[in-house]
Each structure stands twice: as C-alpha cells, then as structure tokens.
Design an enzyme around this catalytic site. Sequence first.
Site, PDB file in Angstrom:
ATOM      1  N   CYS A  28       0.808  -1.219   0.000  1.00 35.60           N
ATOM      2  CA  CYS A  28       0.000   0.000   0.000  1.00 35.60           C
ATOM      3  C   CYS A  28       0.842   1.271   0.000  1.00 35.60           C
ATOM      4  O   CYS A  28       0.305   2.370  -0.163  1.00 35.60           O
ATOM      5  CB  CYS A  28      -0.943  -0.006   1.204  1.00 35.60           C
ATOM      6  SG  CYS A  28      -2.260  -1.234   1.072  1.00 35.60           S
ATOM      7  N   ASP A  63     -13.947   3.256   3.125  1.00 39.16           N
ATOM      8  CA  ASP A  63     -13.171   2.131   2.621  1.00 39.16           C
ATOM      9  C   ASP A  63     -13.846   1.394   1.472  1.00 39.16           C
ATOM     10  O   ASP A  63     -13.167   0.723   0.688  1.00 39.16           O
ATOM     11  CB  ASP A  63     -12.883   1.158   3.772  1.00 39.16           C
ATOM     12  CG  ASP A  63     -12.066   1.824   4.856  1.00 39.16           C
ATOM     13  OD1 ASP A  63     -10.885   2.089   4.611  1.00 39.16           O
ATOM     14  OD2 ASP A  63     -12.623   2.109   5.935  1.00 39.16           O
ATOM     15  N   GLY A 154     -11.765 -13.605 -12.551  1.00 40.26           N
ATOM     16  CA  GLY A 154     -11.080 -12.341 -12.389  1.00 40.26           C
ATOM     17  C   GLY A 154     -10.625 -11.781 -13.708  1.00 40.26           C
ATOM     18  O   GLY A 154     -11.154 -12.116 -14.776  1.00 40.26           O
TER      19      GLY A 154
END
Length: 345
Positions: A28, A63, A154
């Site tokens: 991150c 979030d 995905g």
Amino acid sequence: MTSTRTGVQQAQRQESVRLTRYAHGGGCACKIPPGELEEIVAGLTSPGAVGGGLIVGLDHGDDAAVVRLPGGTGSLAAVATADFFTPVVDDPYDWGRIAAANALSDVYAMGGTPLVAVNLLCWPRDVLPFDLAREVLRGGRDVAATAGCVVAGGHSVDDPEPKYGMAVTGTVDPARLLRNDAGRPGMPLSLTKPLGLGVLNNRHKTTGEVFPQAVETMVALNRDAALAALAAGAVCATDVTGFGLLGHLYKLARASGVTAVVDSAAVPFLDGARDAARAGHISGGTRRNLEWVAPSTDFGRTDEMTRLLLADAQTSGGLLVAGEVPGAPVIGELVPAGPYRLVVR
C-alpha cells in the site's frame, strides 16, 4: 517421480526470485498520495448517486461503496471495493494471502460480510514464470476461503510490474454501518493491529530479511475485530493502510467534524519496527503521508521518528475504531473540533 521433481524445481525457482525487486514501491506504500488522490476524484460523484440508492460513496473517503439493493427490504445493502498492489514480500503465496486479506478488509471496515471476489492480476509474462503467479492466486484463494468468500474468476493483463489484489462484493445492514463520518466527541479510539508494517516491509525489500511477525499480522483477517466493534455498538471505523494511522485518522476526524487526540505512548508497534525506522527504512509513501497531515496536526514535543512511525504506510493493517473494542488498545479519543484535526501527545 516426475511430479516430485517438478515441484522441487518450482520451489527452487520461487526461492531464487525476489518479487519485491520488480516493484517500484511495496504494498500500500505504492498508493497515489492522499492529497493528490483527493484532487483527482474531486467532483466525480456518480450522476445517479444523488437521490439514488448510494449510501456511502466518494464524499468522505470511506473504505468501500455501499448501495441499497433494488427492491430490497432495506435491511440489506451491497458493499463493493477493489484493492491491489505491487509485491510487499518475496514469497508469492504470502503476497497473495496479504493482498486478499487487505482487499477483504475494506468490507470488514464498513461492518460488512464479503460474499464474492474476483482476482485482479497484472503480470510481466516474459519476465516472471507463471508458476509464481499461480502461487499468488493460490494464496488469495486460501485467505478468501477462510473468510467464507467465493473467488470466481477475475481479470489479468500483461504488465511490466507485477500487481495483485481483488475486487470484493459483500453485504451489510445499513442500520449497522461502520463509516468515517460517524465519530463524535467523547468516543475512545481503538487500534486492532500494531503498526510498523511499512518499515519492516521496506527493510525486507532492501535486505531480504524475513519478518514472520509482519507476515502473520498482514494475513490476519479483520473479521473478528469488525464483529467485536459492532457488538460493542461502534458506528465509526476505518482500516489503516497506505495513508498510515495519521492519514486515515485525519480523514475520519475531518469527516466527523471533530479533533482526534492520539496518545503516542499507547500505540502498539511490531517487534523490530523502531529498529527498522532508525536504520532508515522509511518509504516515500510514509514521508508523503506525514507531509499531508502535518499542517493539520499539533505534534507538540513528539520526535520525528515517532511522527514517521505514526504515518507509516501500512499494508493490510488493523481497524481504527471510534469506540472500545475488547482486546484492542485504546490509543486516544475524539474531542470537540479545535484549531487542529489531529493532536499527538
């Protein structure tokens, strides 16, 4: 014998590849800085959001998005999020587990339950072997299974830099949301995971040292912490990831119209975090986090190293809850708004 030999060869190949060497940032910490991100998304609220079914959107940097289900009873809403990043550790299976736990965390931070996820994979197909990518996906699948979340396919692209994460959809009771703007004066602040993931990951990337305590913390789901927060009556929370404790707390305090006071002595840190910081393993993302909150923060006599650690860019960090969470340390409180959004003692 052939399958055994192939397995050994794959393991040897994985050990010889340092995935973090293929990333300009780590985890991150590779996020676009918070101040720049806010400029990018300003005014981009969906045209259908006003008067529509959107409950939580871009307004306060929560979030995940929350939207009412059409034709529903009102007691159930959908939660949607996406999160992916560059390798934060060299072990591909661990990277997959960490990235999945981090993506699922956004749903937990809203008080929701993840239901289904899809993989997001960027892979330098001419540089890194696909057996490494398979291990990354296996790690993500295993953590999602622990969460009771189905992984259904995905999307993948050929990319010069490896990246992995998930888009996750879940459900939440709109009457029991955890959100950024629900903080009120008098609420204590609880932190459910220790800080220091950023500096330890940066040290790992630089030196190759492995920190099991960091990996264990990052792969741990925030599910139990969210359930405990909801059971305690909490209505305000966020998770602590790339913007660091101070960055995410600043967003919470600003959205709630309060000031947040942090007792730096009460903040837990992972073993080795201070040593890594003193050795200079501070990411650029951490320094940008500190620069962003500094004009709105009264640091008092807090030393520079502590300031950096409080701004340390976390990957798959814990929940920051406005309320007491059993088993989690209280690290401060919310007070009426003053001249600063953050006060660090």
